[in-house]
Enzyme design. Sequence first.
Site, PDB file in Angstrom:
ATOM      1  CD  GLU A  13      -2.406  -0.848   2.356  1.00  0.00           C
ATOM      2  OE1 GLU A  13      -2.806  -0.595   3.199  1.00  0.00           O
ATOM      3  OE2 GLU A  13      -3.721  -2.246   2.660  1.00  0.00           O
TER       4      GLU A  13
ATOM      5  CD1 TRP B   5       5.298   1.316  -4.556  1.00  0.00           C
ATOM      6  CD2 TRP B   5       6.127   1.515  -6.447  1.00  0.00           C
ATOM      7  NE1 TRP B   5       5.561   2.813  -5.179  1.00  0.00           N
ATOM      8  CE2 TRP B   5       6.321   2.741  -6.008  1.00  0.00           C
ATOM      9  CE3 TRP B   5       6.306   1.061  -7.885  1.00  0.00           C
ATOM     10  CZ2 TRP B   5       6.632   3.902  -6.848  1.00  0.00           C
ATOM     11  CZ3 TRP B   5       7.173   2.433  -8.539  1.00  0.00           C
ATOM     12  CH2 TRP B   5       7.545   3.484  -7.752  1.00  0.00           C
ATOM     13  CB  ILE B   6      -0.009  -3.975  -7.817  1.00  0.00           C
ATOM     14  CG1 ILE B   6      -0.618  -3.018  -6.467  1.00  0.00           C
ATOM     15  CG2 ILE B   6      -0.678  -5.130  -8.155  1.00  0.00           C
ATOM     16  CD1 ILE B   6       0.412  -3.882  -5.426  1.00  0.00           C
TER      17      ILE B   6
ATOM     18  CD  GLU C 166       8.168 -11.496  -4.862  1.00  0.00           C
ATOM     19  OE1 GLU C 166       7.829 -12.042  -4.140  1.00  0.00           O
ATOM     20  OE2 GLU C 166       6.881 -11.639  -5.884  1.00  0.00           O
TER      21      GLU C 166
END
Lengths: 259, 403
Positions: free
Chosen positions: B127, B156-157, B365
């Site tokens: 988020e 940032w998806i 990640e």
Amino acid sequence: MKIVVPVKVVPDTAATIKVEDGRVTWGDAPLVLNPWDEFAVEAALQMVEKHGGTVAVVSVGDEHALEAIRKALAMGAKEAVRIHDPALAHADVRATAQVLAAAVRKMGDVDMVFFGRQAIDGDTGLTPMYTARALGWPFVGLVSAFPEMDPAGRTFTAERSVGEAKQTLRAPMPAVVTIAKEFAEPRYPSFMGIRKASRAKVPVWSLADLGLDAPAAKVRWPEITMPPKREVKVEFIEGETPREIAEKLVDKLIEAKVL
Amino acid sequence: MDFRLTDEHRMVQQMVRDFAQKEIAPLVKEYDRKHEPIPGVLERMGELGLLGISIPVRYGGQGMDYITLGLVSEELEYVDSTLRVVMSVHMGLCALSILHWGTEAQKQKFLVPLAKGEKVGAGAFTEPGHGSDFARIQGTARREGDVYILNGEKMWISLATKADYALVTMRTDPHADPPHRGLTAFIVDLHSPGITRGDIKGKLGVRAGSTGWIAFQNVEVPVENRIGEEGEGFKVTMSAFDRGRYTVGAGAAGLIRAALDASVAYARERRTFGQPIGHHQLIKEKIARMARDYEMTRLLYLHTGWLMNQGQRFTRQASLTKWFGTEAAFRAAHDAIQIHGAYGYSDEYDVERFFRNSRGAMIYEGSSEIHTLIQADYALGYRYDKPLRKELPPYDPDEWLAE
Ligand SMILES: Cc1cc2nc3c(=O)[nH]c(=O)nc-3n(C[C@H](O)[C@H](O)[C@H](O)COP(=O)(O)OP(=O)(O)OC[C@H]3O[C@@H](n4cnc5c(N)ncnc54)[C@H](O)[C@@H]3O)c2cc1C
Ligand SMILES: Cc1cc2nc3c(=O)[nH]c(=O)nc-3n(C[C@H](O)[C@H](O)[C@H](O)COP(=O)(O)OP(=O)(O)OC[C@H]3O[C@@H](n4cnc5c(N)ncnc54)[C@H](O)[C@@H]3O)c2cc1C
């Protein structure tokens, strides 16, 4: 219809070919299905997709040949045979063609044999013609399309790319052809194809299985040498205007007898 | 011990290499410059079966093992990181999470179209205010009868504007203590009413890819789309990261190999002080480091893939692979630019793109700092893996290939 595609394993195009102790080597470069053969496999798959039937591949060679065979199976060929016999160690093009012809006969009910135009290692491009001759079948080279393929009527028409022109000809089946790269871009193997290919047990036939004596090679290789190193010279042509540079370039080209 | 790849592995590797070389390599520079994805690339990957690679055949996938997923990631990132990102999010975060945690009905409904490449998946966790500190995310899911109502923004998806489905984790219990116990995961159809999304502009790297935001305003998600139990969202998300990290680490091996190959080719040709620069020791040092790091990253990811195949927990190994691999990839790309001199500084050559692309992987990640902490905590005994309620299914060829 049944189409046989003879395939060859060759060193990858990126391999550095060297001559060492009078023998050609490519070190541990990966081996691949001869890129020209991929076009033949593609063409054969398209024909059976259209007219029904199966594509079978055959390769003369030791276990390394499996690399080529498996690629063709992964692309969609259904059957494969490998022909291996110690007596074939020094086989030349003609001997290989005799072996391939015997294999085609043994496979039975073959309608067409599709070859790639040449193998990128030996580059003779002669095996297809020799095989046609050994089978006594007509030969059509560099086919870019089959406008008609009529297995029931035992004829086909083939389009050949000859330079700028196109030639269309009709021939009876069975026949031997080579496939030009204009035919179609070879497909990638599918995952299902890969799964099947990696599990496939490929039968091996010996000369005895083919009922052949070791065919004598007519070609001997008395000497193998690397091509002489070419000296490349770079020269920058200078001038005030593009016109002046172009004129100087033309003079140089005439001087060098390029023009 | 057996270090050999199977024929199947090698054939897939070659197929993906050919695809990336023939169809992506000629276009990627142009689209990277334009900040646009290569048209039709996801459709092509779907047609080739790449979007269902390590999913059992009966769920529409290709039934390959987890090592294949790593090999494919390496081959894709050899050409461009954006292709590997697709494997990380579509396969690692989304599809495999459904395989891991989903009910049979969820697998039929969501996994099958994802595996067939008819739908594209993403993972939406970060988020605007919470990345590393994911446990404190603020987006909410409020239960009302048979639906959850989702509100919040994800930032940032990867594939935000391209995906059809996303695994989305939201807060169902605002008072949970510790906060990670209050999270729940959902599989969300991104075409639902109340969802708006857009791409983020001005990125340093992965410019031929898509990275964006997804806003949720009173989005109704049926209860049957919940992945795992209520309150289990943190575990579901962390297991998704394990798989994502595996693909990122494997991809890093591809980027290192690409930097190495480009550097070797250049160092053999370019001459200074009367000889090819490959003969200078300081250049050799850089080449040697790339060769070393490639092998190490590769061994790390193959080991992780092997653990996955065996059905063993691979959280620690995936984190190590990702941490080591992405840092090594950044170093390799950096050194590759140096070896290319001024030419490496220009987008005429690929190495500056490798450099820009490698950078993000040290952030997403799990940032390098977070992985450093994870690895230290494992070593110190402050962290250990407790069994999950459900484990990722091991690779069993008979079961995976069954129709
Ligand atoms: C290209 C790209 C693609 C992405 N794709 C996705 C996606 O598909 N889905 C998704 O959910 N997210 C995605 N992300 C987001 C990514 O997961 C986050 O950026 C990441 O988790 C870091 O969070 P943050 O950016 O908020 O940084 P922050 O968490 O704010 O961290 C800022 C800095 O502080 C450091 N830091 C934080 N905590 C500590 C600590 N305890 N000790 C030491 N240092 C610390 C971090 O390492 C970092 O250096 C993507 C990001 C990028 C760049
Ligand atoms: C943004 C930018 C602005 C520039 N501005 C100017 C300018 O205004 N004026 C100008 O004249 N030039 C300018 N340059 C060019 C710059 O000076 C050269 O790029 C620099 O001298 C390196 O030369 P090269 O790029 O040809 O690399 P090369 O000399 O080919 O070197 C390639 C690699 O080999 C290494 N190397 C070379 N020899 C050895 C050795 N003996 N031992 C170990 N390693 C070695 C180098 O360090 C480098 O890593 C600019 C370059 C850039 C990127």
